[in-house]
Write a protein that holds these residues in place. Structure first.
Motif, short mmCIF file in Angstrom:
data_model
loop_
_atom_site.label_atom_id
_atom_site.label_comp_id
_atom_site.label_asym_id
_atom_site.label_seq_id
_atom_site.Cartn_x
_atom_site.Cartn_y
_atom_site.Cartn_z
N THR A 1 -27.18 -23.25 7.00
CA THR A 1 -26.62 -22.95 8.23
C THR A 1 -27.53 -21.82 8.71
O THR A 1 -27.90 -21.70 9.78
N VAL B 1 -24.00 -12.89 14.12
CA VAL B 1 -23.73 -13.20 12.93
C VAL B 1 -23.71 -11.81 12.04
O VAL B 1 -22.75 -11.91 10.90
N GLY C 1 -20.40 -10.31 12.30
CA GLY C 1 -19.44 -10.72 11.79
C GLY C 1 -19.52 -10.50 10.30
O GLY C 1 -18.35 -10.32 9.65
N GLY D 1 -12.98 -14.19 6.63
CA GLY D 1 -13.82 -15.05 7.34
C GLY D 1 -13.67 -15.42 8.66
O GLY D 1 -14.58 -15.39 9.64
N LEU D 2 -12.31 -15.72 8.94
CA LEU D 2 -11.71 -15.90 10.50
C LEU D 2 -12.18 -14.85 11.34
O LEU D 2 -12.44 -14.80 12.39
N ALA E 1 -15.76 -14.58 11.95
CA ALA E 1 -16.11 -15.65 12.93
C ALA E 1 -15.76 -15.33 14.40
O ALA E 1 -16.46 -15.61 15.48
N ALA F 1 -18.00 -12.53 15.53
CA ALA F 1 -19.19 -12.96 15.94
C ALA F 1 -19.29 -14.05 17.46
O ALA F 1 -20.23 -13.94 18.22
N GLY F 2 -18.29 -14.81 17.46
CA GLY F 2 -18.05 -15.50 18.67
C GLY F 2 -17.95 -14.54 19.83
O GLY F 2 -18.39 -14.98 21.02
N TRP G 1 -14.26 -23.61 18.77
CA TRP G 1 -13.66 -22.35 19.08
C TRP G 1 -12.01 -22.70 18.87
O TRP G 1 -11.19 -21.83 18.37
N LEU H 1 -11.09 -22.74 15.23
CA LEU H 1 -11.02 -21.30 14.84
C LEU H 1 -9.48 -20.76 15.17
O LEU H 1 -9.05 -19.88 14.14
N THR I 1 -6.56 -19.58 12.57
CA THR I 1 -5.94 -18.41 12.66
C THR I 1 -4.46 -18.19 12.60
O THR I 1 -3.79 -17.66 11.77
#
Length: 234
Positions: free
Chosen positions: A13, A29, A32, A181-182, A185, A188-189, A208, A211, A215
């Protein structure tokens, strides 16, 4: 085996991210990852990381003011091109405030009603290069309010989940890592959406929604499922 797969996924990635040459994506990133790290450090180090992040942000703003244009975001449009697109997007929102233009209509309407003078006509503007402006263009201001509510509610769910895990001394539980992690993310989004966008009607938009589903699922599992969480679980 799991560590090897995780290492491979991170390297794969990361290489794709660097290959895109998108400074906005790299910045998103990085932010995040900083947020994920904050989940695992002591309050003293959180303050240090917050100060360091502020210094880096000021340095980036200073760099951006001196290198206004392509070098900030790393693509042919540059920041100056985005400013022109954003100005046309605001015009479109002012003209269609309640209903919006319709999903994926901006790329056609902008050339007819709001011509661009600093961007070559061969560049296809699939979106307004800002997720908030694009949502308002697609769905109108009521849709933008709903879109913002989804973001804020998701952030609130993750905050409540993290606090619940800490209160139950379950910071070594896999749910805690998933929550971190969520959260990373989600941040970052949001940051990526400042200079770019994945339109709601685009094919990658399902990520999205995935995600958001994760959540809500981890929040329910921690807060409402009644599952007993151990302090340590491998």
């Amino acid at each position: 085996m799991a560590i090897a797969l995780l290492t491979f996924a991170v390297l794969f990635t990361g290489s794709i991210l660097l290959a895109t040459l998108s400074r906005g994506a790299v910045l998103a990133v990085a932010a995040g990852l900083v947020l994920v790290a904050l989940f695992y450090v002591s309050p003293r180090w959180r303050l240090v990381m917050a100060i360091a992040s502020g210094v880096v942000l000021l340095a980036l703003v200073s760099y951006g003011s001196s290198r206004f244009g392509r070098d900030i975001v790393g693509d042919p449009l540059g920041l100056s091109g985005r400013l022109e697109i954003w100005s046309r997007a605001l015009m479109g929102i002012a003209d269609f405030p309640l209903t919006g233009m319709g999903v994926n209509s901006f790329r056609r309407v902008v050339t007819v009603l709001y011509p661009l003078y600093g961007i070559p006509p061969e560049i296809d503007l699939g979106h307004a290069h800002n997720h908030l402006l694009q949502t308002a263009l697609d769905l109108g201001l009521p849709g933008l309010v709903s879109y913002l509510a989804i973001w804020f509610i998701s952030a609130g769910l993750l905050w409540r989940t993290q606090r619940e895990l800490v209160a139950r001394h379950a910071t070594r539980h896999p749910y805690y890592g998933l929550t971190a992690g969520l959260a990373g993310a989600l941040l970052a989004g949001w940051i990526f959406g400042i200079f770019d966008a994945v339109a709601l009607g685009a094919r990658p938009a399902f990520l999205w929604w995935l995600l958001l589903g994760l959540t809500a699922s981890v929040h329910h599992a921690v807060v409402y499922s009644g599952e007993r969480l151990k302090k340590r679980r491998h």
